[in-house]
Scaffold this motif. Sequence first.
Motif, short mmCIF file in Angstrom:
data_model
loop_
_atom_site.label_atom_id
_atom_site.label_comp_id
_atom_site.label_asym_id
_atom_site.label_seq_id
_atom_site.Cartn_x
_atom_site.Cartn_y
_atom_site.Cartn_z
N LEU A 59 0.84 -1.29 0.20
CA LEU A 59 -0.01 -0.22 0.01
C LEU A 59 0.81 1.40 0.07
O LEU A 59 0.59 2.16 -0.73
N THR A 60 2.05 1.45 0.67
CA THR A 60 2.70 2.40 0.97
C THR A 60 4.00 2.40 0.12
O THR A 60 4.64 3.66 -0.05
N GLY A 61 4.49 1.30 -0.09
CA GLY A 61 5.82 1.30 -0.75
C GLY A 61 7.04 1.35 0.55
O GLY A 61 8.06 1.22 -0.06
N ILE A 62 6.90 1.26 1.51
CA ILE A 62 7.71 1.37 2.69
C ILE A 62 7.81 -0.18 3.32
O ILE A 62 7.11 -1.10 3.56
N THR A 63 9.11 -0.35 2.92
CA THR A 63 9.62 -1.64 3.58
C THR A 63 10.36 -1.44 4.86
O THR A 63 10.63 -0.71 5.47
N ASN A 64 10.26 -2.97 5.53
CA ASN A 64 11.21 -3.08 6.76
C ASN A 64 12.69 -2.60 6.82
O ASN A 64 13.02 -1.86 7.66
N GLU A 65 13.36 -2.66 5.53
CA GLU A 65 14.73 -2.18 5.46
C GLU A 65 14.61 -0.79 5.41
O GLU A 65 15.54 -0.03 5.87
N ASP A 66 13.72 -0.04 4.89
CA ASP A 66 13.56 1.51 4.82
C ASP A 66 13.46 1.97 6.36
O ASP A 66 14.00 3.02 6.81
N LEU A 67 12.77 1.15 7.07
CA LEU A 67 12.56 1.74 8.80
C LEU A 67 13.40 1.25 9.49
O LEU A 67 13.59 1.77 10.64
N ALA A 68 14.39 0.45 9.06
CA ALA A 68 15.41 -0.10 10.18
C ALA A 68 16.35 0.93 10.86
O ALA A 68 16.93 1.84 10.05
N GLY A 69 16.22 1.25 12.12
CA GLY A 69 16.89 1.95 12.82
C GLY A 69 16.38 3.74 13.04
O GLY A 69 16.98 4.56 13.50
N SER B 215 -8.03 18.23 -12.86
CA SER B 215 -6.99 18.06 -13.80
C SER B 215 -5.87 17.80 -13.34
O SER B 215 -4.62 18.08 -14.06
N TYR B 216 -5.41 17.20 -12.01
CA TYR B 216 -4.37 17.04 -11.64
C TYR B 216 -4.15 15.62 -11.02
O TYR B 216 -5.13 15.04 -10.64
N PHE B 217 -2.79 15.07 -11.12
CA PHE B 217 -2.45 13.93 -10.56
C PHE B 217 -1.38 13.90 -9.59
O PHE B 217 -0.46 14.93 -9.92
N PHE B 218 -1.16 13.05 -8.74
CA PHE B 218 0.21 13.04 -8.03
C PHE B 218 0.44 11.50 -7.48
O PHE B 218 -0.40 10.75 -7.70
N ASP B 219 1.74 11.19 -6.91
CA ASP B 219 2.07 9.96 -6.44
C ASP B 219 1.56 9.96 -5.11
O ASP B 219 2.12 10.46 -4.11
N ALA B 220 0.36 8.92 -5.08
CA ALA B 220 -0.24 8.81 -3.67
C ALA B 220 0.31 7.77 -2.89
O ALA B 220 1.08 7.22 -3.01
N HIS B 221 0.21 7.73 -1.42
CA HIS B 221 0.22 7.01 -0.43
C HIS B 221 1.81 7.02 0.12
O HIS B 221 2.31 6.30 0.82
N ARG B 222 2.37 8.07 -0.35
CA ARG B 222 3.64 8.46 0.68
C ARG B 222 3.24 9.80 1.04
O ARG B 222 2.55 10.68 0.63
N ALA B 223 3.60 9.93 2.63
CA ALA B 223 3.17 11.24 3.46
C ALA B 223 3.43 12.44 2.78
O ALA B 223 2.57 13.40 2.68
N THR B 224 4.65 12.53 2.32
CA THR B 224 5.05 14.00 1.78
C THR B 224 4.12 14.32 0.65
O THR B 224 3.71 15.38 0.36
N ASP B 225 3.94 13.29 -0.18
CA ASP B 225 3.21 13.60 -1.55
C ASP B 225 2.06 13.87 -1.26
O ASP B 225 1.12 14.84 -1.97
N ASP B 226 1.11 13.08 -0.24
CA ASP B 226 -0.10 13.26 0.14
C ASP B 226 -0.40 14.76 0.70
O ASP B 226 -1.40 15.52 0.44
#
Length: 316
Positions: free
Chosen positions: A108-118, A187-198
Amino acid sequence: MAGKYVPTDPKNARLEQIAAELSESGDYRVLRRLDVRKLCLENDGTPVRRGVFLDVETTGLDLESDEIIELAMVPFDYTEDGRIFDVGEALHQLNEPSSPVTAKITALTGITNEDLAGKSLNLLEIDSLIDQSVVIVAHNAEFDRPFVEKISTKFSKMPWACTLRDIAWHDEGFNGRRLSDLLAHYSYFFDAHRATDDCLAGIGLLTMKLPASNEAVLAKLLGAARRTSYRIFAVSAAFEKKDTLKERGYRWNTDLKFGPKSWYTEVSEVNFDQEIQWLQSFVLPAHAKPVTLKLTARERYSKFGPNLGSGLIASR
């Protein structure tokens, strides 16, 4: 309401001409990638206030057991009449939860456990940005606010506004309320489901004008947020009245921090007396009274704010 972007690059100018021709044909609808900074208006010297658009991604929907894994806060400078002059640098943080994120959340988010480590949230930076702001805006504040209130008490003291619920989108001619659907109308679109983009997409939505009322989205939002509303709990309602309450939009509450265990709704101040009369006429037993809680922008969408976290329920 938004400033019209005029491309200076020859390639972009050519693409804009093609897009205009496609749109004017009536057979095509062209969506442009949202760049919110190009939609900001030129500062004309009008005094501004600073707002923050906030979004979180979490390990799930359960406030008690799930945790924030991504938080973004994007500041913007606005005028009282709903114009946005500037969008500041985003505060973006990741947070490693106590348990690994599931494959569903990663999909859903594109966020992996590797992204979050530490990774962990920096509360000093978060609190500093709150201190610089006068209002926090979210698209579904009912979800975001309780999660961030768990990490900092400063969130409970702020006025909040919600682009999902504080504007009557259906009355303005919209069929859906998802951020992507609302922006597609313009008439706009964006890359959804990442917090900053939203967050950036939410601020972009605030720069638009509503089609029916012709009001600035931000002005309409702030006006709604400033109004008093009431949360009404249909305590003592018989079980067989549940379908009647559901049809009227009531929801079931089990969280005692939020209010009594009962069916509840939220209404504006002008509709308060009418709703109480309806409950007493068609739902509640004779002489029974509902429990009510007065809400302003400081309490709305909270489960821990003033008069809420203490368990105190106000009655009118």
